[in-house]
Write an enzyme that holds these catalytic residues in place. Structure first.
Site, PDB file in Angstrom:
ATOM      1  N   LYS A 264       0.845  -1.209   0.000  1.00  0.00           N
ATOM      2  CA  LYS A 264       0.000   0.000   0.000  1.00  0.00           C
ATOM      3  C   LYS A 264       0.876   1.254   0.000  1.00  0.00           C
ATOM      4  O   LYS A 264       0.609   2.217  -0.721  1.00  0.00           O
ATOM      5  CB  LYS A 264      -0.949  -0.008   1.205  1.00  0.00           C
ATOM      6  CG  LYS A 264      -2.089  -1.013   1.039  1.00  0.00           C
ATOM      7  CD  LYS A 264      -2.798  -1.343   2.339  1.00  0.00           C
ATOM      8  CE  LYS A 264      -3.746  -2.521   2.126  1.00  0.00           C
ATOM      9  NZ  LYS A 264      -4.324  -3.047   3.353  1.00  0.00           N
TER      10      LYS A 264
ATOM     11  N   ASP B 138     -11.272   2.529   4.070  1.00  0.00           N
ATOM     12  CA  ASP B 138     -11.592   1.108   3.898  1.00  0.00           C
ATOM     13  C   ASP B 138     -13.105   0.897   3.740  1.00  0.00           C
ATOM     14  O   ASP B 138     -13.544  -0.152   3.282  1.00  0.00           O
ATOM     15  CB  ASP B 138     -11.118   0.315   5.135  1.00  0.00           C
ATOM     16  CG  ASP B 138      -9.882  -0.521   4.844  1.00  0.00           C
ATOM     17  OD1 ASP B 138      -9.618  -0.780   3.658  1.00  0.00           O
ATOM     18  OD2 ASP B 138      -9.189  -0.904   5.806  1.00  0.00           O
TER      19      ASP B 138
ATOM     20  N   GLN C 268      -4.552  -1.969   9.656  1.00  0.00           N
ATOM     21  CA  GLN C 268      -4.406  -3.285   9.019  1.00  0.00           C
ATOM     22  C   GLN C 268      -4.957  -4.382   9.943  1.00  0.00           C
ATOM     23  O   GLN C 268      -4.601  -4.432  11.113  1.00  0.00           O
ATOM     24  CB  GLN C 268      -2.921  -3.541   8.715  1.00  0.00           C
ATOM     25  CG  GLN C 268      -2.667  -4.799   7.911  1.00  0.00           C
ATOM     26  CD  GLN C 268      -3.272  -4.742   6.506  1.00  0.00           C
ATOM     27  OE1 GLN C 268      -3.145  -3.761   5.798  1.00  0.00           O
ATOM     28  NE2 GLN C 268      -3.962  -5.814   6.113  1.00  0.00           N
TER      29      GLN C 268
END
Ligand code: NAP
Length: 295
Positions: A54, A121, A98
């Site tokens: 990422k 997200d 994460q």
């Protein structure tokens, strides 16, 4: 019929190049540089790889990235404190925690603490609610990636019978919700199957578009689909290690046999997978644009 392969890697590359230009324009015309913060708790090696990829993508695009690495023993309270600080920092447009988190930290408590306006997200209940009522801001990345794959492959979803196998909060439920919206790239008739569904093959056989997110290697076989079906395989299953030490992956669909009946099909790897990171970057750029009324 042999299916046309939907090349997710190529489609994702196109999106990334479009985003790169957009990021450059934002900087040149408005002095805006999107900024994504990734938080990694602990030493999970797969998570470290995901976070690194990422950050690498942010660097490629010209998105500012900040990485916060916290030790495994970080308490829930300490993590929530970090998120609180990031929530009020005006220079940050996206916050990504994460997962999985260490067992002593409640995942939902942490994800729900992220400011919905920075929730790139798309997992915060506010963003889930917005998606359900058809007023999306940040759509969850993998389900949105599925929609974009269909759109960029010129596959008509309006009026199609979309069968989704799987009802997880990160793939199955959101992709079904996206597909049912009265909107472009959606407007489908949607059926959701799960582990309690009776005679699943009789339902998958009705699908014009079959979206599979089960985590069961090659579960969907050729006798479970009709001729001409469009198959989107979200599953990623490791079925071995190559002599060179690389992971051998397959999807939830028996690709080799189903592709002989389908009109379109995504491979694994190289189908849905590469779309997820592209959609995350898209959400981050979008967040920065929204903040400065440029959306
Ligand atoms: P999950 O949380 O384990 O959910 C799996 C779903 O499949 C559940 O709803 C389960 O039903 C259903 N299911 C399992 N076995 C079934 C069966 N025999 N018949 C019918 N339904 C069955 O998994 P997930 O997080 O959604 O992920 C699914 C797959 O997608 C995994 O392989 C994952 O690695 C992959 N994935 C890929 C990406 C990406 O490419 N970027 C992103 C996310 C996930 P119940 O609800 O009844 O248990």
């Amino acid at each position: 019929m042999t299916a046309q392969i939907i090349d997710g890697s190529a489609i994702s590359k196109t999106i990334i190049e479009e985003l790169k230009q957009e990021v450059a324009r934002l900087k040149e015309d408005h002095g805006v540089v999107p900024c994504l913060v990734t938080i990694l708790v602990g030493n999970d090696s797969a998570s470290q790889v995901y976070v690194r990829s990422k950050i690498k993508m942010c660097n490629y695009l010209g998105i500012l990235s900040k990485q916060i690495d916290l030790p495994e023993e970080t308490s829930e309270e300490e993590l929530l404190k970090v998120i609180k600080q990031l929530n009020v920092d005006p220079s940050i447009h996206g916050i990504l925690v994460q997962v999985p988190l260490p067992k002593h930290i409640k995942e939902n408590k942490v994800l729900f603490a992220i400011d919905p306006d920075k929730d790139v997200d798309g997992f915060h209940p506010t963003n889930v609610g917005r998606m359900v009522i058809g007023e999306p801001v940040f759509l969850p990345c993998t389900p949105h990636g599925v929609q974009v794959l269909l759109q960029r492959s010129n596959i008509e979803t309006k009026g199609a019978h979309v069968v989704v196998v799987g009802r997880s909060n990160i793939v199955g439920k959101p992709v079904a919700n996206i597909m049912v919206q009265k909107a472009l790239g959606a407007n489908a008739t949607v059926t959701i199957c799960h582990s309690a569904t009776k005679d699943i093959a009789s339902i998958t056989r009705q699908a014009d578009i079959l979206i599979v997110a089960m985590g069961k290697p090659k579960y969907i076989t050729a006798d479970m689909v009709k001729d001409g079906v469009v198959v989107i395989d979200v599953g990623v299953n490791q079925i071995g290690i190559s002599p060179a030490g690389k992971r051998i992956l397959c999807g939830d669909v028996d690709f080799e046999n189903v592709k002989e009946k389908a009109s379109y099909i995504t491979p694994v790897p190289g189908g849905v997978g590469p779309m997820t990171i592209a959609m995350l970057m898209d959400n981050t750029v979008r967040s920065a644009k929204i903040k400065y009324n440029l959306d």
